[in-house]
Design an enzyme around this catalytic site. Sequence first.
Site, mmCIF file in Angstrom:
data_model
loop_
_atom_site.group_PDB
_atom_site.id
_atom_site.type_symbol
_atom_site.label_atom_id
_atom_site.label_comp_id
_atom_site.label_asym_id
_atom_site.label_seq_id
_atom_site.Cartn_x
_atom_site.Cartn_y
_atom_site.Cartn_z
ATOM 1 N N ASP A 201 25.965 33.642 112.626
ATOM 2 C CA ASP A 201 24.898 33.558 113.234
ATOM 3 C C ASP A 201 25.729 34.368 114.789
ATOM 4 O O ASP A 201 26.614 33.641 115.428
ATOM 5 C CB ASP A 201 24.429 31.862 113.358
ATOM 6 C CG ASP A 201 23.588 32.248 114.650
ATOM 7 O OD1 ASP A 201 22.565 32.425 114.267
ATOM 8 O OD2 ASP A 201 23.290 31.576 116.019
ATOM 9 N N GLU B 30 24.758 38.427 112.375
ATOM 10 C CA GLU B 30 23.700 38.829 113.698
ATOM 11 C C GLU B 30 25.052 39.782 114.783
ATOM 12 O O GLU B 30 25.391 38.910 115.499
ATOM 13 C CB GLU B 30 23.341 37.609 114.722
ATOM 14 C CG GLU B 30 21.560 37.327 113.784
ATOM 15 C CD GLU B 30 20.616 35.926 114.975
ATOM 16 O OE1 GLU B 30 20.421 36.105 113.973
ATOM 17 O OE2 GLU B 30 21.871 35.163 114.757
#
Length: 670
Positions: free
Chosen positions: A352, A381
Amino acid sequence: MHRILRPALGLVMAAAALAPAANAQTDMDTRYASWPTYNGDDLELKVDASGTHFTLWSPEAEGAEVLIYNSDRNTPAVDTLRMTRGDSGTWRANVPERLLGKFYTFRVTVGGRTLDETPGIWAKAVGTNGQRAAIIDLDATDPEGWADDRGPELAAITDAVIYEMHHRDFSIHPSSGIVHKGKFLALTEPGTTNGLGRSTGIDHLRELGVTHVHILPSYDYNSVDEANAPANQYNWGYDPFNYNAPEGSYSTDPANPSARITEMKRMVKALHDAGIGVVMDVVYNHTAGGDDSNFSLTAPGYFYRHRPDGSYSDASGCGNETASERQQMRDFIIESVKYWAREYHIDGFRFDLMGIHDIETMNQVAAALREINPNSFVYGEGWTAGDSPLPAEQRALKENVARMDGIAVFSDDIRDAVKGHYSAAAERGFATGRPGNEETVKIGIVASTAHPQVDYSKGNNSRFAYASAPTQIINYVSCHDDLSLTDKLAASMPGSTEAERQRAARLAQTIVFTSQGTPFMFAGEEVFRNKKGIHNTYRSPDEVNAIDWTLKNTNSDQFDYYRELIRLRREHPAFRMTTAEDIARNIRFDRISAPNVVSYSILNNAGGDTFREIKLVFNGARTPFTARIPRGEWTVIARDGQINADGLGTSPGGTIVVPPTSALILARTR
Ligand code: CA
């Protein structure tokens, strides 16, 4: 991902993240860098023949204690052990007994102040709500046959088909037919159906043909009260509390520290036995709490980045950001993923807000995982949710992925180009008739690698070929963040029929699943699930997030399309090239002047494919497109919203009309 307000971030934040950082090193940062570090395998707890040994890393503490309990909550300590200073910033305490069955916390005194109790940062077993760490026999949590358990073998990440799933979304609806709804064990139940004759659960995954399930955060997170299971709580879980123990609300008995562990392992084993790998979503970039996090209660300040005024910097948008560039934090991340890979046989990790971490840490993570399991992979990400003191050139950003070895990033390029911008609900994309995205779709097709026929200056998001190999790219048109594809299509196609929107979804996913790179899909889109038009459903109730499995009957044609699309990809290595050179050599785009049309060929039996040439024509326009296909013995694989990996029929080529909002896929062996 977010607990508070979670924008899924594409161009806007990536660009902001590249702005010059504020003066990066504060006095605090400099001071922390001088602290001694410790990376022994006995951190916090070790039980062996000579007893129970506690080792806490807290260099600036003036004192530390271990409190021993008989139960996981609401009982007083039965013993308090004073810790003594050890080497390398540690504190140690030992008892000659093996304290199996007991619970413990640490309590640190620093700066003249005794902090609240904490289970530490390395608790591998915890009781209810993770408040106390537990001393258990970890080996006893292994399910039968665990020593021989293996995930699927992959030649490259591009062979994976990733299915992003929240435990509760997947099984909580009554129509799942699953006994252990919302639990790890839901994925261990074969033979479940929706009551209308269609499979659900793990059988559904096998039928669909995905290779990997990506489970949303499954470590112990903060927001769901594990003591109140019937309360119908829901959370995505992007609020980490104990990084090295599973979440209790997904277990059948949160008060029993072994239950969540053994049940998660049983889940992994059931998936592995079905030939499906497990990717875990990890959120090392921030913690649920700041001053009251386990990091702060162990070694205050050290694990976070700060602003010059001493406040927490906040690249996560959740109130703080961790400091991966500091040795003890870097070691923590690396050892934590290694632990999940070894102890739980996790096959892959999704980071993340990976852009908050530094490149060096991510490279060490990937290398460490490959040593444990050569089939493992890492993606994340490649952006942040706010600015960070870490200089942009050190961040594990999308734009820096060429400097990351064995790590992939999400392509917001293909995502926004195909369906329209993630945050502008009404904006259409290539698949829904908006012209101007053709070149960005091509960027997606070649996985953001350099290609002589792709003009990156026309890219919507990134303006250069940032990937050096397709193995660095994850392609998708939706995930848990923002509108689901179904909702995005509803918002951007006012006045459309459901059938028209399903057609658009098929075209969108056909582009994703035939593109180079690794395809990724949001669970339930294969049955055209929606989330009632809500963008950020991180704590929305089951009525919004649950997948209604009767949709598998209602939208059976949609499911069949997705299944065949996945089969096509898995049977044909031409869609799964592993080098930029192969892509540049084997993909040839056709010169098309019509808006909203992209047409190309994959040539030369790419990747050893049985097909000499595959011709793909994507018509995102709302008018038919007349394609001119070379004469030959073509097998028609997809046409007018239908697909069959074995072929729908044959064609001699020539003039072929591609109806609006559809893909034409032809292939020939000679
Ligand atoms: Ca929890």
